[in-house]
Design an enzyme around this catalytic site. Sequence first.
Site, PDB file in Angstrom:
ATOM      1  N   ARG A 162     -53.230 -37.638 -21.891  1.00 37.59           N
ATOM      2  CA  ARG A 162     -51.973 -36.869 -21.959  1.00 37.59           C
ATOM      3  C   ARG A 162     -52.228 -35.365 -21.813  1.00 37.59           C
ATOM      4  NH1 ARG A 162     -50.403 -41.429 -21.550  1.00 37.59           N
ATOM      5  NH2 ARG A 162     -48.646 -42.385 -22.655  1.00 37.59           N
ATOM      6  N   SER A 231     -42.669 -42.181 -26.078  1.00 36.93           N
ATOM      7  CA  SER A 231     -43.507 -41.850 -27.240  1.00 36.93           C
ATOM      8  C   SER A 231     -43.230 -40.404 -27.655  1.00 36.93           C
ATOM      9  CB  SER A 231     -44.984 -41.965 -26.879  1.00 36.93           C
ATOM     10  OG  SER A 231     -45.289 -43.259 -26.450  1.00 36.93           O
ATOM     11  N   GLU A 327     -45.840 -35.344 -28.306  1.00 35.53           N
ATOM     12  CA  GLU A 327     -46.021 -35.382 -26.851  1.00 35.53           C
ATOM     13  C   GLU A 327     -44.830 -34.645 -26.218  1.00 35.53           C
ATOM     14  OE1 GLU A 327     -47.114 -39.313 -25.096  1.00 35.53           O
ATOM     15  OE2 GLU A 327     -45.403 -38.982 -23.778  1.00 35.53           O
TER      16      GLU A 327
HETATM   17  N1  EPU Z   1     -47.994 -50.542 -33.361  1.00 39.51           N
HETATM   18  C1  EPU Z   1     -47.496 -50.924 -34.566  1.00 39.51           C
HETATM   19  N2  EPU Z   1     -46.216 -50.577 -34.869  1.00 39.51           N
HETATM   20  C2  EPU Z   1     -45.427 -49.865 -34.031  1.00 39.51           C
HETATM   21  C3  EPU Z   1     -45.953 -49.462 -32.786  1.00 39.51           C
HETATM   22  C4  EPU Z   1     -47.242 -49.819 -32.476  1.00 39.51           C
HETATM   23  O1  EPU Z   1     -48.174 -51.554 -35.368  1.00 39.51           O
HETATM   24  O2  EPU Z   1     -44.286 -49.587 -34.386  1.00 39.51           O
HETATM   25  C5  EPU Z   1     -49.366 -50.943 -33.004  1.00 39.51           C
HETATM   26  C6  EPU Z   1     -49.357 -52.038 -31.932  1.00 39.51           C
HETATM   27  O3  EPU Z   1     -49.252 -53.313 -32.492  1.00 39.51           O
HETATM   28  C7  EPU Z   1     -50.680 -51.810 -31.252  1.00 39.51           C
HETATM   29  C8  EPU Z   1     -50.877 -50.295 -31.333  1.00 39.51           C
HETATM   30  O4  EPU Z   1     -50.043 -49.851 -32.403  1.00 39.51           O
HETATM   31  O5  EPU Z   1     -51.721 -52.423 -31.964  1.00 39.51           O
HETATM   32  C9  EPU Z   1     -50.530 -49.584 -30.037  1.00 39.51           C
HETATM   33  O6  EPU Z   1     -49.175 -49.858 -29.668  1.00 39.51           O
HETATM   34  P1  EPU Z   1     -48.717 -50.004 -28.129  1.00 39.51           P
HETATM   35  O7  EPU Z   1     -49.631 -50.880 -27.389  1.00 39.51           O
HETATM   36  O8  EPU Z   1     -47.257 -50.335 -28.126  1.00 39.51           O
HETATM   37  O9  EPU Z   1     -48.930 -48.580 -27.485  1.00 39.51           O
HETATM   38  P2  EPU Z   1     -48.817 -47.112 -28.066  1.00 39.51           P
HETATM   39  O10 EPU Z   1     -50.163 -46.590 -28.385  1.00 39.51           O
HETATM   40  O11 EPU Z   1     -47.799 -47.074 -29.157  1.00 39.51           O
HETATM   41  C10 EPU Z   1     -49.127 -45.999 -25.731  1.00 39.51           C
HETATM   42  C11 EPU Z   1     -48.450 -44.942 -24.912  1.00 39.51           C
HETATM   43  C12 EPU Z   1     -47.196 -45.498 -24.259  1.00 39.51           C
HETATM   44  C13 EPU Z   1     -47.582 -46.683 -23.389  1.00 39.51           C
HETATM   45  C14 EPU Z   1     -48.303 -47.735 -24.255  1.00 39.51           C
HETATM   46  C15 EPU Z   1     -48.835 -48.910 -23.465  1.00 39.51           C
HETATM   47  C16 EPU Z   1     -48.968 -42.812 -25.957  1.00 39.51           C
HETATM   48  C17 EPU Z   1     -48.466 -41.672 -26.776  1.00 39.51           C
HETATM   49  N3  EPU Z   1     -48.104 -43.799 -25.748  1.00 39.51           N
HETATM   50  O12 EPU Z   1     -48.233 -46.332 -26.786  1.00 39.51           O
HETATM   51  O13 EPU Z   1     -46.656 -44.481 -23.447  1.00 39.51           O
HETATM   52  O14 EPU Z   1     -46.448 -47.253 -22.785  1.00 39.51           O
HETATM   53  O15 EPU Z   1     -49.437 -47.108 -24.912  1.00 39.51           O
HETATM   54  O16 EPU Z   1     -49.945 -48.529 -22.737  1.00 39.51           O
HETATM   55  O17 EPU Z   1     -50.114 -42.805 -25.528  1.00 39.51           O
HETATM   56  C18 EPU Z   1     -45.097 -42.660 -23.496  1.00 39.51           C
HETATM   57  O18 EPU Z   1     -46.054 -41.901 -23.417  1.00 39.51           O
HETATM   58  O19 EPU Z   1     -43.903 -42.237 -23.530  1.00 39.51           O
HETATM   59  C19 EPU Z   1     -45.324 -44.094 -23.589  1.00 39.51           C
HETATM   60  C20 EPU Z   1     -44.340 -44.951 -23.812  1.00 39.51           C
END
Ligand code: EPU
Length: 343
Positions: A162, A231, A327
Amino acid sequence: MKSMHHQNYPLDNRNSFALAATAKDIYLLNSLQQLQQLATSLPEHFYILGGGSNTLFIEDYQGTVICPEFKGIAVTETDADYKLHVASGENWHQLVQHCLANNMPGLENLALIPGNCGAAPIQNIGAYGVEFADICDYVDWFEFSSHKVRRLSKAECLFAYRDSIFKNSLKNKGVICAVGISLKKQWLPVLKYQGLNTLGEKPTPKQVFDKVIAIRQSKLPDPDILPNAGSFFKNPIVDKASYQALVKQYPMMPAYPQVNGKMKLAAGWLIDQCQLKGASVGGAAVHKLQALVLINENNASGQDIIALARLVKQTVKNKFQVNIEPEVRFITHCGEQQIEDIG
Ligand code: EPU
């Protein structure tokens, strides 16, 4: 030039939080000529706005908004690759669809990301195992001081999680006009994200595209229905010692190793563990399905969202001693500010 300039311009439709702010001045730019003309008398205070999917207008902005609205997609090919030259005002998801429809796969993991192509390199958009840096060839960037377009190679863009040179040393020094994308003709699906491994070994690009869309729709709110900026926070990167202390206490904590020995934590998980899903301040709320997303649930004001973001940040800090950084970018009446500095 005059017709491209508007005053007291409503931004409701130009920010995915749907906040009712205005810009004192705005320039909607369709050509390099217009950009060059603007650069000859660049306003003192300005903010460059893409699709508005990562910007929070807390109140009416008293400066000048610059919107690059350049259009056009040109494709050439080499033996090994399709080479795309995409103007910065093109919509990202439409580009993904266009590539898929024209048998040029490689962007499907990045389906449904809101915003314009010109914003993609700034924060190095990424999702489901692929980030912009993986497919970037170059970025064409108009420099205000020289009035010229410079072509930055992928290496020169200094991409990181990012992050890029456009958020750092080149910030506010120019405008991205176009991006160059390289897609391998020998397509290989990227299925390392856990939710994609149900597709088997040889899915088609369309199957990957459909699956990514299904995953996103299952946890991320549609900004047209529940205004949001994806995010809200970045996933924090911590050193090994902090990670080891945390994982001892929370053995189930998700974490992703980084190249430099550090660990990236999941901000969504940290927020979720603080029982903050559904928490609200005024009309702003933490999304019930993805704790990393803040939503404008009911006519939230910019201040509601700021107050909620601070509550989330502080609660995570108290429980885990981890700082989560937004972000999303915050624009007050006088311009961009860090969340800590907003009054
Ligand atoms: N998780 C939870 N509770 C929640 C959300 C997430 O326990 O409410 C846990 C999930 O179970 C998982 C981990 O946290 O073990 C990561 O969650 P997820 O795979 O949904 O991805 P993220 O890290 O929350 C990032 C990006 C997203 C992207 C996803 C998929 C960032 C800031 N966000 O989210 O990007 O779609 O990975 O690759 O890096 C964005 O930047 O706007 C965005 C949506």
